[in-house]
Motif scaffolding. Sequence first.
Motif, PDB file in Angstrom:
ATOM      1  N   SER A  18     -12.790  13.142 -10.826  1.00  0.00           N
ATOM      2  CA  SER A  18     -12.404  13.143  -9.546  1.00  0.00           C
ATOM      3  C   SER A  18     -12.571  13.796  -8.352  1.00  0.00           C
ATOM      4  O   SER A  18     -12.803  13.202  -7.387  1.00  0.00           O
ATOM      5  CB  SER A  18     -10.736  13.275  -9.800  1.00  0.00           C
ATOM      6  N   THR A  19     -13.031  14.679  -8.460  1.00  0.00           N
ATOM      7  CA  THR A  19     -13.347  15.957  -7.453  1.00  0.00           C
ATOM      8  C   THR A  19     -14.709  15.473  -6.816  1.00  0.00           C
ATOM      9  O   THR A  19     -14.896  15.232  -5.938  1.00  0.00           O
ATOM     10  CB  THR A  19     -13.445  17.361  -7.710  1.00  0.00           C
TER      11      THR A  19
ATOM     12  N   SER B 274      -5.441  10.672  -3.498  1.00  0.00           N
ATOM     13  CA  SER B 274      -6.094  10.584  -4.848  1.00  0.00           C
ATOM     14  C   SER B 274      -6.808   9.584  -5.222  1.00  0.00           C
ATOM     15  O   SER B 274      -7.099   8.553  -4.608  1.00  0.00           O
ATOM     16  CB  SER B 274      -4.824  10.723  -6.016  1.00  0.00           C
TER      17      SER B 274
ATOM     18  N   SER C  69      -3.282  18.267 -14.984  1.00  0.00           N
ATOM     19  CA  SER C  69      -3.793  17.438 -16.135  1.00  0.00           C
ATOM     20  C   SER C  69      -2.604  17.810 -17.129  1.00  0.00           C
ATOM     21  O   SER C  69      -1.505  18.665 -17.141  1.00  0.00           O
ATOM     22  CB  SER C  69      -4.943  18.036 -16.953  1.00  0.00           C
TER      23      SER C  69
ATOM     24  N   VAL D  96      -8.575  22.753 -16.568  1.00  0.00           N
ATOM     25  CA  VAL D  96      -7.804  23.442 -15.689  1.00  0.00           C
ATOM     26  C   VAL D  96      -7.803  25.083 -16.188  1.00  0.00           C
ATOM     27  O   VAL D  96      -7.837  26.000 -15.541  1.00  0.00           O
ATOM     28  CB  VAL D  96      -6.473  22.720 -15.600  1.00  0.00           C
TER      29      VAL D  96
ATOM     30  N   ALA E 198      -6.443  15.943  -7.587  1.00  0.00           N
ATOM     31  CA  ALA E 198      -7.352  15.344  -8.587  1.00  0.00           C
ATOM     32  C   ALA E 198      -6.389  15.449  -9.942  1.00  0.00           C
ATOM     33  O   ALA E 198      -6.399  16.271 -10.687  1.00  0.00           O
ATOM     34  CB  ALA E 198      -8.508  16.295  -8.926  1.00  0.00           C
ATOM     35  N   ILE E 199      -6.362  14.140 -10.329  1.00  0.00           N
ATOM     36  CA  ILE E 199      -5.348  14.053 -11.577  1.00  0.00           C
ATOM     37  C   ILE E 199      -6.021  13.197 -12.550  1.00  0.00           C
ATOM     38  O   ILE E 199      -6.952  12.175 -12.571  1.00  0.00           O
ATOM     39  CB  ILE E 199      -4.134  13.350 -11.163  1.00  0.00           C
TER      40      ILE E 199
ATOM     41  N   GLN F 110     -10.807  15.866 -13.891  1.00  0.00           N
ATOM     42  CA  GLN F 110     -10.535  16.560 -12.862  1.00  0.00           C
ATOM     43  C   GLN F 110     -11.986  16.885 -12.129  1.00  0.00           C
ATOM     44  O   GLN F 110     -11.909  16.819 -10.637  1.00  0.00           O
ATOM     45  CB  GLN F 110      -9.740  17.908 -13.099  1.00  0.00           C
TER      46      GLN F 110
ATOM     47  N   TRP G 209      -5.833  20.382  -8.924  1.00  0.00           N
ATOM     48  CA  TRP G 209      -5.967  19.737 -10.342  1.00  0.00           C
ATOM     49  C   TRP G 209      -4.747  19.808 -11.012  1.00  0.00           C
ATOM     50  O   TRP G 209      -4.262  20.660 -11.045  1.00  0.00           O
ATOM     51  CB  TRP G 209      -7.312  20.456 -10.942  1.00  0.00           C
TER      52      TRP G 209
END
Length: 342
Positions: free
Chosen positions: A304-305, A287, A324, A122, A264-265, A301, A322
């Motif tokens: 997840s994306t 999510s 985190s 991030v 996006a975690i 992230q 995003w």
Amino acid sequence: MERKDINVGIVGTGLYIPETYMTAEDIAKETGIPEEIIKTKFGIIRKPISGPEDHTCHMGIQAAKDCLRRTGVDPKEIDLIIYIGEEHKEYLLWTSGIKLQYEIGAENAWAFDMALRCGTAVAALKIAKDMMVADDNINTVMIAGGYRNVDFIDYKNPRVSFMYDLAAGGGAILLKKNYNRNIVLEASIITDGSFSEDVAVVGGGTKYPVSHEMIDKGLYKLDVLNMEHMKKGLEEKSMPNFLGVIKESLRKSGYTPSDIGYLAILHMKRSAHEFILNELGLSPDKSIYLENYGHMGQIDQILSTQLALEEGKIKDGDVVVWVSAGIGYVWDAITIKWGPIE
């Protein structure tokens, strides 16, 4: 063109996932915790772990190559590489980004390493955007790295049970100036140094150099050095800070939580994941819970994306966030407007 008119967009992502996995059953055997608890409370069905050749920078290199294949971008177009892999890597004292630059053929780029534990991706996205806006000579940036801090987990140590989900893998993301799609917007970052020495691998540094005694005492593993302080402090701050950086990133970008199309975690225990979604008013389909991947640190992230794009969960026009957190402690979030610029 004025600085305010410049946009930075995401061209694509890349991943490297090791072929070796540790299952909930394996973790249960190592820890003595029932398998069902590992699956339901810890939220781990399985997680990739490093094989013999899955070194940290190597996994970042493979992810970067995957990103280049997916996007069709010539590596000679890259102006800058920001390496986001962990400090635990092939060699103790080594600049990994320069190795990655060489291996992917980015001969016109320069590179540097950065670290903010699991918040690195991030923060790197913010730094890359800011550098691209400020410097006329930086037009294409590769962010990439690997992660295998799973190596530091002692499954017999209950103090580190919140890190039993640590996994291994690599991720990459490619950015272009004035790409006019998938626009990186504003970030929010909180760091709190009061937690800075609560969790660490103490052995091997200048305080506790490598020695037989250090190894015999197991100081080469992750451990919680001040459990009472960490637990009390995080109970007060962690969830408010998670939600705070998400909301502040959205506010600075001109949005509110109700605008989120996809979150996006990072992987965390299932109840915490569900709490954050509920607090933001998001349904589970906004999510992906990474129960088949565990926690790949700052790669989560990107993973997840990419999964969300493959599953059709992210569409043009969506506001993607995003978010985190990492030991130290850091909480960070950044907002992305997916699709063509409006």
